[in-house]
Design a protein around this motif. Structure first.
Motif, short mmCIF file in Angstrom:
data_model
loop_
_atom_site.label_atom_id
_atom_site.label_comp_id
_atom_site.label_asym_id
_atom_site.label_seq_id
_atom_site.Cartn_x
_atom_site.Cartn_y
_atom_site.Cartn_z
N ALA A 1 10.15 10.71 -30.78
CA ALA A 1 10.44 10.24 -29.66
C ALA A 1 10.97 11.22 -28.61
CB ALA A 1 11.12 8.94 -29.73
N SER A 2 11.99 11.98 -29.20
CA SER A 2 12.60 12.92 -28.38
C SER A 2 11.42 13.90 -28.01
CB SER A 2 13.78 13.61 -28.96
OG SER A 2 14.50 12.30 -29.34
N ALA A 3 10.83 14.65 -28.89
CA ALA A 3 9.82 15.64 -28.71
C ALA A 3 8.79 15.01 -27.74
CB ALA A 3 9.10 15.97 -30.05
N ALA A 4 8.60 13.79 -27.70
CA ALA A 4 7.36 13.41 -26.97
C ALA A 4 8.00 13.34 -25.49
CB ALA A 4 6.90 12.06 -27.35
N ALA A 5 9.32 12.91 -25.28
CA ALA A 5 10.03 12.81 -24.23
C ALA A 5 10.10 14.32 -23.35
CB ALA A 5 11.38 12.07 -24.28
N LEU A 6 10.56 15.11 -24.32
CA LEU A 6 10.64 16.59 -23.85
C LEU A 6 9.58 17.04 -23.38
CD1 LEU A 6 13.07 18.16 -26.45
CD2 LEU A 6 13.56 17.98 -24.25
N LEU A 7 8.18 16.72 -23.90
CA LEU A 7 6.88 17.15 -23.41
C LEU A 7 6.70 16.62 -22.29
CD1 LEU A 7 4.38 19.16 -23.92
CD2 LEU A 7 3.44 17.15 -25.46
N ARG A 8 6.90 15.25 -22.00
CA ARG A 8 6.31 14.88 -20.82
C ARG A 8 7.17 15.33 -19.80
NH1 ARG A 8 6.52 10.03 -24.11
NH2 ARG A 8 8.67 9.57 -23.43
N SER A 9 8.57 15.59 -19.87
CA SER A 9 9.42 16.09 -18.88
C SER A 9 8.93 17.44 -18.43
CB SER A 9 10.88 16.22 -19.52
OG SER A 9 11.57 16.65 -18.56
N ALA A 10 8.51 18.09 -19.52
CA ALA A 10 8.24 19.66 -19.31
C ALA A 10 6.87 19.69 -18.73
CB ALA A 10 7.88 20.45 -20.71
N ILE A 11 5.87 18.66 -18.97
CA ILE A 11 4.79 18.86 -18.07
C ILE A 11 5.08 18.54 -16.73
CG2 ILE A 11 2.45 17.49 -17.62
CD1 ILE A 11 2.45 17.02 -20.77
N ARG A 12 6.07 17.60 -16.19
CA ARG A 12 6.04 17.45 -14.82
C ARG A 12 7.04 18.69 -14.29
NH1 ARG A 12 7.68 12.45 -17.05
NH2 ARG A 12 9.79 12.91 -17.16
N GLN A 13 7.99 19.31 -15.11
CA GLN A 13 8.77 20.37 -14.75
C GLN A 13 7.53 21.79 -14.46
OE1 GLN A 13 11.45 21.00 -17.61
NE2 GLN A 13 13.11 19.81 -16.74
N THR A 14 6.79 22.01 -15.40
CA THR A 14 5.88 23.16 -15.16
C THR A 14 4.98 22.91 -14.17
OG1 THR A 14 5.98 23.21 -17.58
CG2 THR A 14 3.96 24.30 -16.60
N ALA A 15 4.47 21.62 -13.68
CA ALA A 15 3.74 21.26 -12.46
C ALA A 15 4.84 21.72 -11.36
CB ALA A 15 3.30 19.66 -12.46
N ALA A 16 6.04 21.20 -11.27
CA ALA A 16 6.64 21.50 -10.29
C ALA A 16 6.80 22.92 -9.90
CB ALA A 16 8.17 20.75 -10.41
N LEU A 17 7.11 23.65 -11.12
CA LEU A 17 7.46 24.90 -10.90
C LEU A 17 6.00 25.70 -10.55
CD1 LEU A 17 9.04 27.51 -11.43
CD2 LEU A 17 8.20 27.59 -14.00
N ARG A 18 4.91 25.29 -10.95
CA ARG A 18 3.58 25.88 -10.49
C ARG A 18 3.67 25.48 -9.07
NH1 ARG A 18 -1.21 24.20 -14.50
NH2 ARG A 18 -2.37 25.54 -13.08
N ALA A 19 3.62 24.40 -8.47
CA ALA A 19 3.90 24.18 -6.95
C ALA A 19 4.88 25.03 -6.17
CB ALA A 19 3.94 22.72 -6.69
N THR A 20 5.85 25.14 -6.98
CA THR A 20 7.02 25.93 -6.28
C THR A 20 6.60 27.41 -6.20
OG1 THR A 20 8.58 24.36 -7.10
CG2 THR A 20 9.40 26.61 -6.45
N ALA A 21 5.92 27.95 -7.27
CA ALA A 21 5.68 29.26 -7.45
C ALA A 21 4.41 29.35 -6.08
CB ALA A 21 4.89 29.56 -8.52
N ALA A 22 3.59 28.66 -5.80
CA ALA A 22 2.73 28.78 -4.99
C ALA A 22 3.05 28.45 -3.74
CB ALA A 22 1.50 27.69 -4.97
N GLY A 23 4.34 27.76 -3.44
CA GLY A 23 5.08 27.83 -2.20
C GLY A 23 5.73 29.22 -1.61
N ILE A 24 6.38 29.85 -2.80
CA ILE A 24 6.83 30.96 -2.64
C ILE A 24 5.94 32.10 -2.14
CG2 ILE A 24 7.74 32.91 -3.73
CD1 ILE A 24 9.02 31.07 -5.88
N VAL A 25 4.61 32.17 -2.32
CA VAL A 25 3.53 32.92 -1.70
C VAL A 25 3.36 32.33 -0.35
CG1 VAL A 25 1.33 33.94 -2.10
CG2 VAL A 25 2.88 33.84 -4.19
#
Length: 125
Positions: free
Chosen positions: A21-45
């Protein structure tokens, strides 16, 4: 009197279930964090001003630190790479191609995080 946290006993009795359950929660959170990071990186450019770009760089740094800590916990639980597992899911998403798309993507991820936190909080009750 009924146990106010019936699932707490169930999870404490099963370390494997708790780890899954902890690993699944971490993965779900990481998917959202990575999506946010990708959008943020695009915004930097794509950011229209230097101040906005600097703010996004600082935000990206914070997101990377969060992901680094989560990645270490995920590695310990699963032996796998959190980044690689999250990227497998996110490869299907298009990259923002304008400042507006980047801003909207960050907003959507922020809202998704809020819903996830509220849902997790409701489940814990």
């Amino acid at each position: 009197m009924a146990d106010p946290h019936p699932r707490a006993n169930e999870l404490s009795a099963s370390p494997v279930a708790r780890d899954v359950a902890s690993a699944a929660a971490l993965l779900r959170s990481a998917i959202r964090q990575t999506a946010a990071l990708r959008a943020t990186a695009a915004g930097i450019v794509l950011g229209p001003t230097l101040d906005e770009r600097i703010a996004l760089i600082e935000r990206a740094h914070e997101e990377l630190l969060h992901r680094e800590h989560a990645g270490a916990a995920y590695q310990e639980l699963t032996g796998a790479s959190l980044l690689a597992d999250a990227e497998r899911v996110l490869v299907q998403l298009p990259e923002p191609s304008s400042w507006l798309e980047s801003s909207l993507a960050r907003l959507l991820v922020c809202l998704a995080n809020r819903v996830a936190l509220e849902t997790d909080s409701a489940r814990a009750r």
